[in-house]
Scaffold this active site. Sequence first.
Site, PDB file in Angstrom:
ATOM      1  N   ASP A   1      -1.127   6.730   6.803  1.00 23.21           N
ATOM      2  CA  ASP A   1      -2.268   5.913   6.388  1.00 23.21           C
ATOM      3  C   ASP A   1      -2.563   4.933   7.520  1.00 23.21           C
ATOM      4  OD1 ASP A   1      -4.040   4.088   5.330  1.00 23.21           O
ATOM      5  OD2 ASP A   1      -2.838   3.605   3.556  1.00 23.21           O
TER       6      ASP A   1
ATOM      7  N   LYS B   1     -12.152  -1.358   7.559  1.00 20.64           N
ATOM      8  CA  LYS B   1     -11.332  -2.374   8.208  1.00 20.64           C
ATOM      9  C   LYS B   1     -11.758  -2.650   9.648  1.00 20.64           C
ATOM     10  CE  LYS B   1      -8.513  -2.714   4.671  1.00 20.64           C
ATOM     11  NZ  LYS B   1      -8.471  -3.907   3.825  1.00 20.64           N
TER      12      LYS B   1
ATOM     13  N   TRP C   1       0.821  -1.211   0.000  1.00 16.40           N
ATOM     14  CA  TRP C   1       0.000   0.000   0.000  1.00 16.40           C
ATOM     15  C   TRP C   1       0.854   1.258   0.000  1.00 16.40           C
ATOM     16  CZ3 TRP C   1      -4.454  -0.609  -1.894  1.00 16.40           C
ATOM     17  CH2 TRP C   1      -5.170  -1.783  -1.678  1.00 16.40           C
TER      18      TRP C   1
END
Length: 361
Positions: free
Chosen positions: A196, A221, A116
């Site tokens: 993030d 999530k 990511w």
Amino acid sequence: MPERSQIINFGAGPSTLPDDVLEEAARGLLNYNQTGIGLTELSHRSKEFGALTKHLETLIRNHLSVPETHSVLFTQGGGSAQFSAVVLNLLARHHLLHPDLRADERVMDYVVTGSWSQKAAEEARRLGGGARVNIVVDILRQYPPHDKWVFSPKPALIYYCENETVDGVQFSPDPASPQGFPHHLLNDTSVPLVADYSSSFMSRPIPRLADHALIFAGAQKNIGPSGLTILIVRQDLLVDTDTAAKLGAVPVPYTLAYKTLADSGSLYNTPPMFPMYVADLILERVRVNGGLPRLERVNKRKAENLYATLEEGENKGLIKVKVQPGSRSWMNATFEVLAGAGPKFLEGAQARGFQQLQGHR
């Protein structure tokens, strides 16, 4: 067909939501807060939804001790949209602060610890308008010693991903740990620190939150369905991107501009109303059940138990845990079943109600 109560969902993407929250959310879809109107049928500018938005912001501020120097904003597009928004907004800010620099004199620092953060760095190269991307570290599965980190002297931003879902690595929350993020190396507090937190948001407190200029997280999530992105933005990042564009910065679409979101109270366009509603229910549930400190203890215990079981299997030669101790994620444990026994393992797990163990990569 199995009942919901018979399934343990290990999905690394959408989170499992508590039954009582889903039941309350279903009632709200039919009749929200005794209005006689379903939540998704209400205007996002109604007083009822305005109250929900304010309550959600208050819960986030209280759980994470967000200072008044930071705005809490709600938007869409997930973490992937923020890969773009971070570059555009922070380079616009950099142009306003340093209008005379050439493009190749601007640099963005990216800490690459998995897929990511790698995607975020690639997007920075695409949208940087000639600005350079400096890779501070580029390593998978175990964080390097802090003396191996190479930050630029005056970058426009420093970016990292706190928990890498696919790769199973996560920075330690212990400030003394060599696997923690090296805040002590950041001597210039004027350089915006961006994180993030998509896959670990609200699983435990965020270390040194006030030292961050921007934290973003997709809600799916841990605290709701997909569609909601939460931004915690220090207010000096809320810059006039149109003025920056006149100085040579890449124009920022209004829906990605942090100042636009803040000035409109996250209502420049219709926000993700149902995911915000579910997130509000989840965080209220966290509040009445002991808050984030209790949730941190629960998550720590679950991770310890899971990794103890995986290490037992590793000692027997059945599996291989992919991440070294100290860098292991509380959220996503990555391991490989050895001797070609993966399909048999998954078949046996599914028969016992363990679903979505295979992951998505």
